[in-house]
Design a protein around this motif. Structure first.
Motif, PDB file in Angstrom:
ATOM      1  N   ALA A 171       0.813  -1.275  -0.145  1.00 17.20           N
ATOM      2  CA  ALA A 171      -0.153  -0.113   0.090  1.00 17.20           C
ATOM      3  C   ALA A 171       0.886   1.426   0.176  1.00 17.20           C
ATOM      4  CB  ALA A 171      -1.167   0.031   1.163  1.00 17.20           C
ATOM      5  N   ALA A 172       2.006   0.913   0.422  1.00 17.71           N
ATOM      6  CA  ALA A 172       2.851   2.462   0.785  1.00 17.71           C
ATOM      7  C   ALA A 172       3.442   2.621  -0.551  1.00 17.71           C
ATOM      8  CB  ALA A 172       3.745   2.280   1.819  1.00 17.71           C
ATOM      9  N   THR A 173       3.687   1.577  -1.198  1.00 19.86           N
ATOM     10  CA  THR A 173       4.825   1.705  -2.433  1.00 19.86           C
ATOM     11  C   THR A 173       3.626   2.246  -3.513  1.00 19.86           C
ATOM     12  OG1 THR A 173       6.201  -0.182  -1.637  1.00 19.86           O
ATOM     13  CG2 THR A 173       6.210   0.316  -4.063  1.00 19.86           C
ATOM     14  N   ARG A 174       2.656   1.670  -3.516  1.00 19.12           N
ATOM     15  CA  ARG A 174       1.665   2.315  -4.516  1.00 19.12           C
ATOM     16  C   ARG A 174       1.352   3.856  -4.356  1.00 19.12           C
ATOM     17  NH1 ARG A 174      -3.485  -0.235  -3.101  1.00 19.12           N
ATOM     18  NH2 ARG A 174      -2.128  -2.240  -2.508  1.00 19.12           N
ATOM     19  N   MET A 175       1.289   4.214  -3.078  1.00 20.34           N
ATOM     20  CA  MET A 175       1.019   5.658  -2.649  1.00 20.34           C
ATOM     21  C   MET A 175       2.222   6.412  -3.048  1.00 20.34           C
ATOM     22  SD  MET A 175      -1.019   7.897  -1.772  1.00 20.34           S
ATOM     23  CE  MET A 175      -2.412   7.245  -0.830  1.00 20.34           C
ATOM     24  N   THR A 176       3.588   5.973  -2.700  1.00 23.53           N
ATOM     25  CA  THR A 176       4.690   6.831  -2.990  1.00 23.53           C
ATOM     26  C   THR A 176       4.852   6.768  -4.509  1.00 23.53           C
ATOM     27  OG1 THR A 176       6.203   4.803  -2.775  1.00 23.53           O
ATOM     28  CG2 THR A 176       5.818   6.524  -0.905  1.00 23.53           C
ATOM     29  N   GLU A 177       4.721   5.970  -5.409  1.00 21.40           N
ATOM     30  CA  GLU A 177       4.898   5.851  -6.877  1.00 21.40           C
ATOM     31  C   GLU A 177       3.760   6.607  -7.329  1.00 21.40           C
ATOM     32  OE1 GLU A 177       4.642   1.737  -8.021  1.00 21.40           O
ATOM     33  OE2 GLU A 177       6.700   1.433  -7.380  1.00 21.40           O
ATOM     34  N   CYS A 237      -1.460  15.341   6.689  1.00 22.06           N
ATOM     35  CA  CYS A 237      -2.896  14.924   6.214  1.00 22.06           C
ATOM     36  C   CYS A 237      -2.960  13.582   6.419  1.00 22.06           C
ATOM     37  CB  CYS A 237      -2.636  15.270   4.722  1.00 22.06           C
ATOM     38  SG  CYS A 237      -4.412  14.954   3.892  1.00 22.06           S
ATOM     39  N   SER A 238      -3.832  12.734   6.756  1.00 22.41           N
ATOM     40  CA  SER A 238      -4.202  11.505   7.241  1.00 22.41           C
ATOM     41  C   SER A 238      -5.243  11.060   6.362  1.00 22.41           C
ATOM     42  CB  SER A 238      -4.405  11.233   8.529  1.00 22.41           C
ATOM     43  OG  SER A 238      -3.528  11.742   9.325  1.00 22.41           O
ATOM     44  N   VAL A 239      -5.193   9.803   5.640  1.00 22.75           N
ATOM     45  CA  VAL A 239      -6.348   9.157   4.955  1.00 22.75           C
ATOM     46  C   VAL A 239      -6.450   7.749   5.344  1.00 22.75           C
ATOM     47  CG1 VAL A 239      -5.799  10.681   3.106  1.00 22.75           C
ATOM     48  CG2 VAL A 239      -4.560   8.619   2.942  1.00 22.75           C
ATOM     49  N   ILE A 240      -7.582   7.249   5.005  1.00 17.51           N
ATOM     50  CA  ILE A 240      -7.799   5.641   5.176  1.00 17.51           C
ATOM     51  C   ILE A 240      -7.824   5.146   3.933  1.00 17.51           C
ATOM     52  CG2 ILE A 240      -9.293   3.894   5.824  1.00 17.51           C
ATOM     53  CD1 ILE A 240      -8.226   5.365   8.116  1.00 17.51           C
ATOM     54  N   VAL A 241      -6.866   4.014   3.477  1.00 15.77           N
ATOM     55  CA  VAL A 241      -7.020   3.558   2.246  1.00 15.77           C
ATOM     56  C   VAL A 241      -7.726   2.173   2.450  1.00 15.77           C
ATOM     57  CG1 VAL A 241      -5.127   4.759   1.162  1.00 15.77           C
ATOM     58  CG2 VAL A 241      -4.741   2.614   2.419  1.00 15.77           C
ATOM     59  N   ASP A 242      -7.679   1.317   1.582  1.00 18.37           N
ATOM     60  CA  ASP A 242      -8.160   0.031   1.405  1.00 18.37           C
ATOM     61  C   ASP A 242      -7.979  -0.715   2.762  1.00 18.37           C
ATOM     62  OD1 ASP A 242      -6.223  -0.129  -1.356  1.00 18.37           O
ATOM     63  OD2 ASP A 242      -5.417  -0.665   0.674  1.00 18.37           O
ATOM     64  N   ARG A 243      -8.881  -1.264   3.197  1.00 20.71           N
ATOM     65  CA  ARG A 243      -8.899  -2.247   4.161  1.00 20.71           C
ATOM     66  C   ARG A 243      -8.724  -1.499   5.500  1.00 20.71           C
ATOM     67  NH1 ARG A 243      -5.384  -4.787   5.406  1.00 20.71           N
ATOM     68  NH2 ARG A 243      -5.714  -6.334   6.644  1.00 20.71           N
ATOM     69  N   GLY A 244      -8.861  -0.192   5.617  1.00 19.23           N
ATOM     70  CA  GLY A 244      -8.745   0.421   6.764  1.00 19.23           C
ATOM     71  C   GLY A 244      -7.530   0.800   7.395  1.00 19.23           C
ATOM     72  N   LEU A 245      -6.725   0.590   6.436  1.00 22.47           N
ATOM     73  CA  LEU A 245      -5.154   1.011   6.387  1.00 22.47           C
ATOM     74  C   LEU A 245      -5.225   2.614   6.693  1.00 22.47           C
ATOM     75  CD1 LEU A 245      -2.296  -0.303   7.245  1.00 22.47           C
ATOM     76  CD2 LEU A 245      -2.067  -0.418   4.762  1.00 22.47           C
ATOM     77  N   GLN A 246      -4.367   3.249   7.463  1.00 26.72           N
ATOM     78  CA  GLN A 246      -4.248   4.681   7.708  1.00 26.72           C
ATOM     79  C   GLN A 246      -2.776   5.164   7.161  1.00 26.72           C
ATOM     80  OE1 GLN A 246      -5.228   6.414  11.385  1.00 26.72           O
ATOM     81  NE2 GLN A 246      -4.095   8.373  11.028  1.00 26.72           N
ATOM     82  N   ILE A 247      -2.870   6.095   6.283  1.00 24.26           N
ATOM     83  CA  ILE A 247      -1.570   6.571   5.693  1.00 24.26           C
ATOM     84  C   ILE A 247      -1.388   8.163   6.175  1.00 24.26           C
ATOM     85  CG2 ILE A 247      -0.140   7.206   3.824  1.00 24.26           C
ATOM     86  CD1 ILE A 247      -1.464   5.112   2.535  1.00 24.26           C
ATOM     87  N   ASP A 248      -0.406   8.484   6.896  1.00 19.10           N
ATOM     88  CA  ASP A 248      -0.138   9.715   7.197  1.00 19.10           C
ATOM     89  C   ASP A 248       0.752  10.624   6.386  1.00 19.10           C
ATOM     90  OD1 ASP A 248      -1.914   9.512   9.382  1.00 19.10           O
ATOM     91  OD2 ASP A 248      -0.306   9.047  10.854  1.00 19.10           O
ATOM     92  N   LEU A 249       0.576  11.581   5.868  1.00 21.06           N
ATOM     93  CA  LEU A 249       1.454  12.173   4.799  1.00 21.06           C
ATOM     94  C   LEU A 249       1.971  13.578   5.721  1.00 21.06           C
ATOM     95  CD1 LEU A 249       3.011  12.316   2.300  1.00 21.06           C
ATOM     96  CD2 LEU A 249       1.003  13.688   1.205  1.00 21.06           C
ATOM     97  N   ARG A 250       3.446  13.676   5.637  1.00 21.64           N
ATOM     98  CA  ARG A 250       3.916  15.036   6.414  1.00 21.64           C
ATOM     99  C   ARG A 250       4.447  15.837   5.342  1.00 21.64           C
ATOM    100  NH1 ARG A 250       4.159  16.147  11.917  1.00 21.64           N
ATOM    101  NH2 ARG A 250       5.162  18.388  11.868  1.00 21.64           N
ATOM    102  N   VAL A 251       4.442  16.980   5.046  1.00 19.75           N
ATOM    103  CA  VAL A 251       5.238  17.622   4.227  1.00 19.75           C
ATOM    104  C   VAL A 251       6.059  19.056   5.009  1.00 19.75           C
ATOM    105  CG1 VAL A 251       5.181  19.419   2.268  1.00 19.75           C
ATOM    106  CG2 VAL A 251       3.623  17.533   2.259  1.00 19.75           C
TER     107      VAL A 251
END
Length: 565
Positions: A171-177, A237-251
DNA sequence: GCCGTTTTCGGCCCGACTGTTTTCAGTCG
C-alpha cells in the motif's frame, strides 16, 4: 498459590499493567504515573525470559521502569493472579470507561463526560447514543464530534488488527509511486514502523519535502486507493485506504527533511529519549531540526538536512532504523559501540523455497533463474515431505526426478547452484516424515512442525530438540510456528532449542514469510550471543516472494538490538 | 511511579490537528 497463577505469561502481566495505566488516567491521578505503568508493560513485552523466573530470582528491579510499586504488582499477579492496585482502581473507576477509551478520538476526558451524563458502558450503547444524537447534548460535544465517534466505531468493527508488513509495504509503495508521478516531488520517503521492519504495521508514514503542502495534499487525497480523509492541516494529512489502513503524509521544507524523517520514523520511545538527551545539552529537537533552546524561532538549525547530521550533532553514531526502539541503542551510539548489522547485499543465497511440485506456484527453473538474477550464488529448493497431505509432498520417485531436474539446471546455470533439499515434517511423536535413506538424498534438510500445535511445552520441546539432534537434519524452520495476527506461537522452550542448536550445529531459521518472521526478533540476539547459527530464508512459494529475504534480514537486524533484559 | 555526567526531589518530548472555542483542551503519534 493457585495452580493457574503459575501459567501467567509476560503478555498477560503486561496487559494488566497497561490497564492499570489506563485506569490511573481515567481516575485523574498524575499522568506520569500512568505513563510509567505503560512503559513498564512495554519493557516486559521486550523481555526474553519469563517474569516468573525473574520473580523467583528477585531480579524484577533490573527491568527498565520497574521500581518498587510495579514490582509489587507483578509479584502479586504471579503469586495470586491478581493485583491489589489494579483491583482498587477497578473499584474506583466506573466500569465501562475503559471500554469507551477503545474508541479512537475518545480519551479519558471525553469518556468521563459521556459516562457521567449517560452512564454508557459499552461500545454498542455509545453507538446508539450517537445515532440518537444524545451525545451532542453533552458539554464540549457537538454534531461533528458525534459524527467522528460513529465513524470510529464503524472503523473499529471493520478493523482486522494490524497489517502484515508486506501488505502495508504494498500500500505504501503504491502511494509513493503515485505521489512521485503526479506531484513531481523530489524528496519522498517511507518512514514509521515500516522503515523499522516492525513485524506488524499499524499506520503508514510518508515524509515529503516541499514548500507548499496544499497542492500535494490535493493529489494525496485524490489517490485511487483513498477511501476517506481523516484530517488535513497545513503540514499533515491523514487518509484511510483500502482495508482500513491509515496513511499519514507529512510535508516539510527541504532543509528539514532529515529531521522530519527521523521524527516520523520513530519509534516514539526512541524520539522521546533522543529529545530528552538533546534537552540536557540545552538543545531542542523537533521534526524541523535541532536547535539551541530559544533559537528555534529564528530558523537557525544546528542540523536538520539529513538524519546523519542530526545524530552527529548529538555526538552519536547514526542509528539504523531497525534499532530505534529505545532498547539501549542510544547509549551504544554515544559510545560508538553499535553492533554492525547484516546487510541484504551480503546474502548469497536462499535455503528455504517451494515450487509448484508441492504447495508453491512456480517451477524450479523460474525460481532458480530469478535467484541467479538477484545475484545469489545458490538456491535450495525445499519442497515438503508427504506427511502434510494438502501440500502434495514429494514421493521417493519425485525426489529422484527433482534431483535429475536440478542436475540439468546446474549444468545450465553454473556457477550458480541449485541445491536439492527438503522441508521435512516433524511428526507429533518426534519422528521425521522421511526414512533416513531418503533424507540422505538431500543436501539440506530443514525440519518443521506443521501439526499437533497444542502439545505441552515439554512435549513440543522434546519433539523439536529430538529432530535437531538427528544427524541428517541441517536446520530448524520457523521455530515457534506462529502466524502473525492469526495463530499464537506454539509452546516451546526456545532456550533449550538454542542449546540444541549450539550443541548439534543445527541452524535456526529466520523465516522471512511476512506472516511468520520467525525466529521472532526478541530472540535473535540471544541465539547469536550463545553461539547458534541463524539462517535468513524467504520461504518463497512464488518467484516474487524471493524478495521476502529482505524481511528476514530486516528481522535479523531488528533483533540485533543492544541491551535488553 | 521512576530516575539521576547539573538532581534522592523535581522533573518527566514536542508539535499538529480538531472542535469548540475567543485562547484552549483533548487527542494523537
Amino acid at each position: 498459590m493457585p495452580l493457574d497463577a503459575l501459567a501467567v505469561g509476560n503478555d498477560a502481566i503486561a496487559k494488566v499493567l497497561d490497564e492499570i495505566g489506563d485506569l490511573i488516567e481515567l481516575k485523574g491521578e498524575n499522568v506520569f504515573r500512568a505513563v510509567t505503568y505503560r512503559a513498564a508493560a512495554r519493557s516486559i513485552r521486550d523481555l526474553r525470559e519469563p517474569l516468573t523466573k525473574l520473580v523467583e530470582e528477585r531480579r524484577l528491579k533490573e527491568i527498565p521502569k520497574v521500581g518498587s510499586s510495579v514490582s509489587e504488582a507483578i509479584e502479586q499477579i504471579v503469586a495470586t493472579g491478581r493485583s491489589k492496585r489494579h483491583e482498587e482502581l477497578q473499584a474506583a473507576v466506573p466500569p465501562g470507561l475503559l471500554t469507551l477509551l477503545r474508541v479512537p478520538g475518545v480519551g479519558p476526558a471525553t469518556a468521563r463526560t459521556i459516562y457521567d451524563h449517560l452512564k454508557i458502558t459499552t461500545i454498542e450503547e455509545l453507538e446508539e447514543a450517537a445515532k440518537d444524537h444524545r451525545l451532542q447534548q453533552l458539554p464540549k460535544i457537538q454534531a461533528k464530534t458525534e459524527e467522528n465517534i460513529l465513524r470510529s466505531i464503524a472503523a473499529l468493527k471493520q478493523r482486522t488488527g494490524r497489517s502484515l508488513i508486506h501488505e502495508a509495504r504494498a500500500a505504501a509503495t503504491r502511494m509513493t509511486e503515485y505521489l512521485r508521478a503526479e506531484s513531481g516531488v523530489a524528496q519522498l520517503a517511507i518512514a514509521g514502523s515500516l522503515r523499522r521492519y516492525k513485524e506488524t504495521i499499524g499506520d503508514i508514514d510518508i515524509v515529503v519535502a516541499g514548500d507548499d503542502a496544499g497542492p500535494i495534499f490535493e493529489i494525496f487525497a485524490r489517490a485511487p486507493s483513498v477511501e476517506r480523509v481523516l484530517a488535513r492541516g497545513d503540514t499533515k494529512c491523514s487518509v484511510i485506504v483500502d482495508r482500513g489502513l491509515q496513511i499519514d503524509l507529512r510535508v516539510v521544507p527541504a532543509r528539514s527533511f532529515g529531521a522530519a524523517l527521523l521524527y516520523f520514523t520513530g519509534s516514539k520511545e526512541h524520539n522521546v529519549r533522543l529529545r530528552g538527551l538533546a534537552l540536557r545539552r540545552k538543545l531542542l529537537l523537533n521534526e524541523y531540526g535541532l536547535y539551541r533552546v530559544g533559537a528555534e524561532a529564528r530558523g537557525q538549525e544546528i542540523a536538520s538536512l539529513t538524519e546523519e547530521t542530526v545524530y552527529a550533532a548529538l555526538e552519536m553514531d547514526f542509528i539504523p532504523p531497525e534499532l530505534r526502539e529505545d532498547r539501549g541503542e542510544i547509549d551504544a551510539a554515544k559510545a560508538h559501540a553499535l553492533p554492525k548489522l547484516v546487510e541484504l547485499a551480503q546474502v548469497r543465497g536462499d535455503l528455504h523455497t517451494h515450487t509448484n511440485w508441492t504447495d508453491g506456484r512456480d517451477p524450479l527453473a523460474e525460481m532458480a533463474r530469478r535467484a541467479r538474477a538477484k545475484g545469489y550464488a545458490y538456491l535450495a529448493v525445499t519442497d515438503h515431505s508427504p506427511g502434510l497431505g494438502m501440500t502434495n509432498g514429494l514421493s521417493p520417485e519425485r525426489i529422484e526426478a527433482r534431483l535429475a531436474e536440478a542436475a540439468g539446471l546446474n549444468a545450465e546455470l553454473a556457477p550458480f547452484r541449485v541445491i536439492v533439499g527438503t522441508e521435512v515434517d516433524i511428526r507429533a511423536n518426534g519422528a521425521l516424515d522421511y526414512p533416513d535413506q531418503l533424507l540422505a538424498r538431500f543436501d539440506v534438510v530443514s525440519a518443521s512442525v506443521h501439526s499437533s500445535f497444542a502439545q505441552t511445552r515439554d512435549q513440543m520441546t522434546a519433539r523439536v530438540v529430538g529432530a535437531m539432534r538427528h544427524p541428517l537434519v541441517t536446520a530448524l524452520s520457523h521455530p515457534t510456528g506462529r502466524l502473525l495476527e492469526k495463530r499464537e506461537p506454539h509452546a516451546v522452550d526456545l532456550d533449550k532449542v538454542i542449546d540444541a542448536a549450539v550443541e548439534t550445529g543445527t541452524w535456526i531459521e529466520v523465516n522471512g514469510g511476512p506472516e511468520r518472521l520467525d525466529l521472532p526478533d526478541t530472540w535473535i540476539r540471544k541465539a547469536v550471543d550463545r553461539g547458534a547459527t541463524l539462517v535468513a530464508n524467504s520461504d518463497a512459494h512464488a518467484i516474487e516472494e524471493l524478495e521476502w529475504m529482505d524481511l528476514a534480514v530486516g528481522t535479523a537486524r531488528r533483533g540485533w538490538a543492544p541491551g535488553g533484559a
